[in-house]
Design a protein around this motif. Structure first.
Motif, mmCIF file in Angstrom:
data_model
loop_
_atom_site.group_PDB
_atom_site.id
_atom_site.type_symbol
_atom_site.label_atom_id
_atom_site.label_comp_id
_atom_site.label_asym_id
_atom_site.label_seq_id
_atom_site.Cartn_x
_atom_site.Cartn_y
_atom_site.Cartn_z
ATOM 1 N N GLY A 142 0.777 -1.231 0.000
ATOM 2 C CA GLY A 142 0.000 0.000 0.000
ATOM 3 C C GLY A 142 0.805 1.274 0.000
ATOM 4 N N LEU A 143 2.122 1.193 0.079
ATOM 5 C CA LEU A 143 2.956 2.404 0.112
ATOM 6 C C LEU A 143 3.374 2.793 -1.293
ATOM 7 C CD1 LEU A 143 4.636 4.542 1.685
ATOM 8 C CD2 LEU A 143 6.519 2.892 1.650
ATOM 9 N N VAL A 144 3.108 4.035 -1.669
ATOM 10 C CA VAL A 144 3.610 4.549 -2.941
ATOM 11 C C VAL A 144 5.120 4.696 -2.837
ATOM 12 C CG1 VAL A 144 3.556 6.483 -4.558
ATOM 13 C CG2 VAL A 144 1.451 5.762 -3.399
ATOM 14 N N GLN A 145 5.824 4.184 -3.815
ATOM 15 C CA GLN A 145 7.283 4.288 -3.832
ATOM 16 C C GLN A 145 7.748 5.517 -4.600
ATOM 17 O OE1 GLN A 145 10.070 0.834 -4.015
ATOM 18 N NE2 GLN A 145 10.391 1.536 -6.125
ATOM 19 N N THR A 146 7.135 5.783 -5.762
ATOM 20 C CA THR A 146 7.576 6.880 -6.618
ATOM 21 C C THR A 146 6.363 7.558 -7.236
ATOM 22 O OG1 THR A 146 9.571 5.610 -7.157
ATOM 23 C CG2 THR A 146 9.076 7.507 -8.552
ATOM 24 N N SER A 147 6.366 8.881 -7.264
ATOM 25 C CA SER A 147 5.254 9.630 -7.854
ATOM 26 C C SER A 147 5.727 11.011 -8.271
ATOM 27 C CB SER A 147 4.095 9.780 -6.861
ATOM 28 O OG SER A 147 4.408 10.760 -5.887
ATOM 29 N N THR A 148 4.866 11.663 -9.056
ATOM 30 C CA THR A 148 5.091 13.067 -9.411
ATOM 31 C C THR A 148 3.785 13.832 -9.270
ATOM 32 O OG1 THR A 148 7.000 12.871 -10.881
ATOM 33 C CG2 THR A 148 5.471 14.630 -11.355
ATOM 34 N N ASN A 149 3.900 15.038 -8.765
ATOM 35 C CA ASN A 149 2.769 15.955 -8.724
ATOM 36 C C ASN A 149 3.024 17.100 -9.703
ATOM 37 O OD1 ASN A 149 0.304 17.132 -7.581
ATOM 38 N ND2 ASN A 149 1.659 18.713 -6.780
ATOM 39 N N THR B 178 8.641 15.595 -7.644
ATOM 40 C CA THR B 178 8.808 14.149 -7.729
ATOM 41 C C THR B 178 9.263 13.613 -6.381
ATOM 42 O OG1 THR B 178 9.394 14.288 -10.071
ATOM 43 C CG2 THR B 178 10.076 12.300 -8.893
ATOM 44 N N ARG B 179 8.625 12.519 -5.933
ATOM 45 C CA ARG B 179 8.969 11.893 -4.667
ATOM 46 C C ARG B 179 9.289 10.424 -4.892
ATOM 47 N NH1 ARG B 179 6.584 15.004 -0.291
ATOM 48 N NH2 ARG B 179 4.954 16.440 -1.025
ATOM 49 N N SER B 180 10.233 9.915 -4.110
ATOM 50 C CA SER B 180 10.495 8.478 -4.127
ATOM 51 C C SER B 180 11.296 8.100 -2.892
ATOM 52 C CB SER B 180 11.264 8.055 -5.374
ATOM 53 O OG SER B 180 11.437 6.634 -5.392
ATOM 54 N N ALA C 37 17.470 6.461 -6.828
ATOM 55 C CA ALA C 37 17.684 6.225 -8.262
ATOM 56 C C ALA C 37 16.384 6.393 -9.034
ATOM 57 C CB ALA C 37 18.259 4.826 -8.484
ATOM 58 N N SER C 38 15.268 5.957 -8.461
ATOM 59 C CA SER C 38 13.977 6.110 -9.128
ATOM 60 C C SER C 38 13.561 7.573 -9.191
ATOM 61 C CB SER C 38 12.907 5.298 -8.384
ATOM 62 O OG SER C 38 13.222 3.925 -8.396
ATOM 63 N N LYS C 39 13.835 8.306 -8.134
ATOM 64 C CA LYS C 39 13.535 9.738 -8.114
ATOM 65 C C LYS C 39 14.301 10.452 -9.231
ATOM 66 C CE LYS C 39 15.668 12.217 -5.091
ATOM 67 N NZ LYS C 39 16.141 12.723 -3.789
ATOM 68 N N SER C 40 15.581 10.146 -9.365
ATOM 69 C CA SER C 40 16.399 10.789 -10.393
ATOM 70 C C SER C 40 15.947 10.400 -11.794
ATOM 71 C CB SER C 40 17.877 10.423 -10.189
ATOM 72 O OG SER C 40 18.331 10.870 -8.935
ATOM 73 N N ALA C 41 15.583 9.124 -11.961
ATOM 74 C CA ALA C 41 15.161 8.661 -13.281
ATOM 75 C C ALA C 41 13.863 9.329 -13.707
ATOM 76 C CB ALA C 41 14.996 7.143 -13.268
ATOM 77 N N ALA D 108 5.790 3.571 6.770
ATOM 78 C CA ALA D 108 6.553 4.615 6.093
ATOM 79 C C ALA D 108 5.552 5.479 5.335
ATOM 80 C CB ALA D 108 7.566 4.006 5.133
ATOM 81 N N ILE D 109 5.916 6.715 5.040
ATOM 82 C CA ILE D 109 4.996 7.628 4.374
ATOM 83 C C ILE D 109 5.596 8.132 3.075
ATOM 84 C CG2 ILE D 109 3.855 8.328 6.503
ATOM 85 C CD1 ILE D 109 5.506 10.909 6.408
ATOM 86 N N HIS D 110 4.697 8.434 2.133
ATOM 87 C CA HIS D 110 5.123 8.988 0.849
ATOM 88 C C HIS D 110 5.064 10.519 0.929
ATOM 89 C CE1 HIS D 110 6.174 8.745 -3.318
ATOM 90 N NE2 HIS D 110 5.145 9.491 -3.680
ATOM 91 N N ALA D 111 5.868 11.051 1.829
ATOM 92 C CA ALA D 111 5.956 12.490 2.042
ATOM 93 C C ALA D 111 7.313 12.749 2.664
ATOM 94 C CB ALA D 111 4.828 12.981 2.953
ATOM 95 N N GLY D 112 7.683 14.010 2.782
ATOM 96 C CA GLY D 112 8.986 14.359 3.313
ATOM 97 C C GLY D 112 8.944 14.629 4.806
ATOM 98 N N LEU D 113 9.924 14.123 5.524
ATOM 99 C CA LEU D 113 10.156 14.484 6.915
ATOM 100 C C LEU D 113 11.613 14.912 7.052
ATOM 101 C CD1 LEU D 113 8.347 11.708 9.020
ATOM 102 C CD2 LEU D 113 7.780 14.132 8.952
ATOM 103 N N GLU D 114 11.883 15.682 8.076
ATOM 104 C CA GLU D 114 13.251 16.161 8.271
ATOM 105 C C GLU D 114 14.220 15.026 8.582
ATOM 106 O OE1 GLU D 114 12.971 20.501 10.196
ATOM 107 O OE2 GLU D 114 11.579 19.076 11.107
#
Length: 481
Positions: A339-346, A363-365, A369-373, A426-432
């Motif tokens: 259920g966790l998104v690994q890579t996405s773009t908004n 872009t989040r991942s 390597a997936s984020k960069s690709a 784990a979450i598909h968002a940024g934390l510090e």
């Protein structure tokens, strides 16, 4: 605030209410950071502040805990500043009007700032607690988390002595966050030329509205519509019918929010206005059927526009092409965490200016390597439409370590206190934590907090009972870790 004075735990709520009186929008935290430093000194802490404004408080161990390894509590001082239309509030000068509403605490007409004011208050309350049997304790309070993770990015290696870091910036009681995605922004620009519209043409505005929007990470897999993508499809259909010149496009407000609204101004040839309205109605029906219950409020409407110069045919074709083809949504799901998104773009923001157009993709991942690709693929799509791109604001992910001792410890304490395990995720968002962990290899980290709803909106509120449980968990963990 008289109805808040008796809330438990009293020290935590007292610190929160004092902090709420201080304006502290992102990049306007100087007064709040002075207050944090003052509280630290009053509690006998060593106080340090770095060049960007982060404050580090250090307190010696309580009696009997001198031989334990240092633990860090990590929070951010800034808050998102949003208010309801008509609310007379100046975030640069005014404190937050905090009120109790039954079993929750909220603000009157504005964001509350419980994200992450409750975390700041809890950290100070821990430092102030004379009965807490803690080891050496550090409290790291960062600046500008909400708009750029600036404070966390500036934390220097070697500043912290801690081997374990407890981030207090989560928003669901009973959940233990152990990983997050990294991110990078792609900004695409194209120079454009303009000309006078065809003689006799009529300016019309096509407006997409009523979508739910949401967080570009945690809501990206919720099936919600993106107003920019809807508008792109509408404009492509209108272009195929002819008789329309594109003057401007504007949509989305923030790179990290799914676009809720978007609009375009067209110059429409005489006699074509009725056909435009019919095509827009067809597109609205098609999109409403496609989105269904995910986003039932979609509206695509035509209204009078303001006359002005139009884009050249080549520029208009490029703009519509990018709106159609620009990546948005889930790219890949995690193979390890169901259920966790690994890579996405908004596809977050699009704006037409006098001589240029600009698009923004976030872009989040959890896999760098997936984020960069994916960022490279976005750049390739933009290049095909004649846009130049650059990336900015990159930050690393935080790799989940479900077997880490601190994960087992916090979960075990929660079982003892509340009779049930935590939801480890784990979450598909940024934390510090991602930025800090990159500079401190081997640092064990987890994040937890009380239940909040609708953070970043004027409907933000926090559960009083969950704050009490959050405090019980934090105290017990600090006595065990």
């Amino acid at each position: 605030m008289s109805d808040l004075a008796d809330l438990e735990p009293r020290p935590l709520w007292r610190y929160f209410l004092e902090l709420s009186r201080i304006p502290r929008g992102s990049r306007n935290e100087a007064a709040a950071m002075r207050w944090v430093a003052e509280q630290g000194r009053a509690l006998g802490c060593a106080v340090e502040q770095d060049a960007v404004g982060n404050v580090l408080l250090r307190k010696a161990a309580a009696r009997g805990g001198e031989g334990r390894a240092p633990v860090a509590l990590q929070v951010h001082a800034d808050m998102v500043c949003e208010k309801n239309e008509g609310t007379p509030h100046d975030f640069e000068r005014d404190g937050i009007d905090v009120v109790r509403d039954g079993e929750v605490v909220r603000a009157r007409g504005t964001t509350l700032g419980a994200d992450d004011g409750i975390g700041v208050a809890a950290a100070l309350a821990a430092l102030a607690d004379p009965e807490l049997r803690h080891g050496p304790l550090e409290v790291l309070v960062t600046v500008d988390e909400e708009t750029g993770l600036t404070g966390a990015n500036a934390v220097r290696p070697g500043w912290l002595a801690a081997k374990v870091l407890l981030n207090l910036d989560s928003e669901e009681e009973g959940e233990l966050t152990i990983g997050c995605a990294g991110g990078v922004d792609t900004v695409a620009t194209r120079r454009v030329t303009r000309a006078a519209p065809a003689a006799g043409s009529v300016p019309l505005r096509v407006k997409v509205s009523g979508l739910r929007g949401g967080h570009s990470g945690t809501d990206i897999a919720a099936g919600r519509g993106n107003a920019l993508r809807v508008l792109g499809q509408v404009l492509a259909a209108l272009a195929a019918g002819g008789g329309c010149e594109l003057a401007s496009v504007r949509g989305g407000n923030k790179r990290n929010a799914i676009a809720r609204e978007a609009s375009a101004v067209l110059q429409v040839a005489p006699g074509r206005a009725a056909a435009v309205r019919e095509e827009v109605a067809r597109q609205e029906a098609a999109w409403r059927a496609a989105l269904g219950a995910f986003d039932p409020g979609l509206s695509v409407a035509v209204e009078p526009g303001s006359a002005g110069p139009v884009l050249s045919p080549a520029d208009a074709q490029a703009v519509v092409g990018l709106l159609l083809a620009g990546p948005h949504g889930v790219e890949a799901m995690s193979p390890d965490i169901p259920g966790l998104v690994q890579t996405s773009t908004n596809f977050g923001v699009f704006e037409t200016r006098d001589d240029a157009v600009e698009a923004n993709f976030l872009t989040r991942s959890s896999v760098d390597a997936s984020k960069s690709a994916l960022a490279a693929r976005i750049a390739g799509v933009c290049a095909l439409a004649g846009f130049e791109t650059h990336t900015t604001g990159g930050y690393p992910g935080w790799k989940p370590e479900p077997g880490a001792p601190v994960v087992k410890l916090v979960d075990g304490v929660h079982r003892e206190l509340f009779g049930k395990p935590m939801v480890v995720r784990a979450i598909h968002a940024g934390l510090e934590c991602g930025l800090i962990g990159e500079k401190y290899p081997g640092l064990q980290m987890v994040s937890f907090g009380p239940t909040m709803w609708d953070a970043h909106t004027p409907d933000e509120r926090v559960s009083i009972a969950s704050v009490q449980n959050f405090w019980r968990l934090l105290r017990a963990v600090l006595e065990r870790v």
